[in-house]
Design a protein around this motif. Structure first.
Motif, PDB file in Angstrom:
ATOM      1  N   ASP A 175       0.821  -1.213   0.000  1.00 18.66           N
ATOM      2  CA  ASP A 175       0.000   0.000   0.000  1.00 18.66           C
ATOM      3  C   ASP A 175       0.856   1.263   0.000  1.00 18.66           C
ATOM      4  O   ASP A 175       0.577   2.215  -0.736  1.00 18.66           O
ATOM      5  N   SER A 176       1.900   1.267   0.819  1.00 17.73           N
ATOM      6  CA  SER A 176       2.748   2.463   0.920  1.00 17.73           C
ATOM      7  C   SER A 176       3.519   2.700  -0.384  1.00 17.73           C
ATOM      8  O   SER A 176       3.658   3.836  -0.841  1.00 17.73           O
ATOM      9  N   LYS A 177       4.015   1.605  -0.967  1.00 19.96           N
ATOM     10  CA  LYS A 177       4.759   1.726  -2.223  1.00 19.96           C
ATOM     11  C   LYS A 177       3.831   2.179  -3.347  1.00 19.96           C
ATOM     12  O   LYS A 177       4.201   3.005  -4.199  1.00 19.96           O
ATOM     13  N   MET A 178       2.612   1.656  -3.323  1.00 24.22           N
ATOM     14  CA  MET A 178       1.624   2.024  -4.345  1.00 24.22           C
ATOM     15  C   MET A 178       1.236   3.483  -4.206  1.00 24.22           C
ATOM     16  O   MET A 178       1.045   4.199  -5.202  1.00 24.22           O
ATOM     17  N   LEU A 223      -7.480   4.727 -14.515  1.00 23.79           N
ATOM     18  CA  LEU A 223      -6.366   4.435 -13.608  1.00 23.79           C
ATOM     19  C   LEU A 223      -6.662   4.877 -12.175  1.00 23.79           C
ATOM     20  O   LEU A 223      -6.027   5.775 -11.627  1.00 23.79           O
ATOM     21  N   ASN A 224      -7.631   4.247 -11.561  1.00 16.95           N
ATOM     22  CA  ASN A 224      -7.930   4.518 -10.148  1.00 16.95           C
ATOM     23  C   ASN A 224      -6.840   3.916  -9.267  1.00 16.95           C
ATOM     24  O   ASN A 224      -6.397   2.806  -9.527  1.00 16.95           O
ATOM     25  N   PRO A 225      -6.401   4.565  -8.211  1.00 15.41           N
ATOM     26  CA  PRO A 225      -6.894   5.850  -7.685  1.00 15.41           C
ATOM     27  C   PRO A 225      -6.001   7.038  -8.065  1.00 15.41           C
ATOM     28  O   PRO A 225      -5.976   8.034  -7.345  1.00 15.41           O
ATOM     29  N   ILE A 226      -5.274   6.942  -9.177  1.00 17.18           N
ATOM     30  CA  ILE A 226      -4.443   8.073  -9.598  1.00 17.18           C
ATOM     31  C   ILE A 226      -5.344   9.255  -9.972  1.00 17.18           C
ATOM     32  O   ILE A 226      -6.300   9.090 -10.728  1.00 17.18           O
ATOM     33  N   LYS A 268       1.450   8.922  -6.491  1.00 16.75           N
ATOM     34  CA  LYS A 268       1.767  10.341  -6.331  1.00 16.75           C
ATOM     35  C   LYS A 268       2.697  10.812  -7.462  1.00 16.75           C
ATOM     36  O   LYS A 268       2.496  11.867  -8.063  1.00 16.75           O
ATOM     37  N   LYS A 269       3.724   9.997  -7.726  1.00 19.70           N
ATOM     38  CA  LYS A 269       4.684  10.336  -8.791  1.00 19.70           C
ATOM     39  C   LYS A 269       4.000  10.276 -10.165  1.00 19.70           C
ATOM     40  O   LYS A 269       4.192  11.160 -11.006  1.00 19.70           O
TER      41      LYS A 269
END
Length: 202
Positions: free
Chosen positions: A27-30, A72-75, A35-36
């Protein structure tokens, strides 16, 4: 890789790639990835939107990009620049630097992007209003060309004042119509007077 797929219009590959890393990453890596990706996608979208209104990419290409970004959820992307671009499109249409079809197409497709919401509605309505006013001007010139001066004048009076160029053209054309009508009635009056003089009719 995700951005490369999207930029290369390999939209199905982009969605598959995103689904795969979503399963693989924590989750943290995703969250960091999203964000990027969000920043890069926002930049890419702005670039492609600019290319679209300048005729460098097709409607289908721009629509495919918007649909892929929505998938592209959740971007999420920063839509504020696209709304600002909508303002520029509005000005471009007023200055006749973009067609009605291209302007409305950009606003319609971009409105489907998540996060835009009603941000472009004002520009959609304004462009539509200008378009309708210009159509009235065209109808007026047609009437003038076939000597329907009364009808032409009525239509010229409906051209929007805020559309500077066409309002000025309409006012000048209206004066021409009035002058022609005036000259016509004067000539008719003279003809009538000559006839009465000859025939003695009062």
């Amino acid at each position: 890789t995700l951005i490369k797929y999207i930029d290369g219009r390999q939209y199905t590959m982009a969605e598959t790639y995103f689904d795969d890393i979503e399963k693989e990453f924590s989750d943290s890596k995703m969250s960091r990835f999203n964000k990027k990706a969000s920043k890069k996608l926002s930049s890419l979208l702005m670039n492609k939107a600019d290319m679209y209104i300048n005729g460098q990419i097709t409607k289908e290409q721009y629509m495919g990009l918007i649909n892929t970004v929505n998938a592209l959820n959740p971007i999420s992307v920063d839509a504020s620049n696209l709304v600002d671009l909508g303002k520029r499109v509005n000005e471009m249409y007023k200055e006749e630097n973009i067609t009605y079809e291209s302007a409305t197409s950009y606003l319609q497709i971009t409105s489907s992007l998540k996060g835009v919401n009603q941000g472009l509605d004002e520009y959609k309505q304004h462009i539509k209003t200008l378009y309708e006013s210009r159509q009235i001007y065209k109808d007026a010139t047609k009437n003038q060309s076939i000597k329907k001066y009364h009808e032409a004048i009525e239509l010229y009076d409906k051209v929007l004042k805020e559309d500077d160029k066409y309002y000025s053209l309409a006012q000048n054309a209206k004066k021409e119509c009035i002058e022609v009508m005036h000259d016509y009635y004067i000539s008719q009056a003279k003809s009538f007077k000559e006839i009465t003089n000859i025939t003695g009719i009062v």
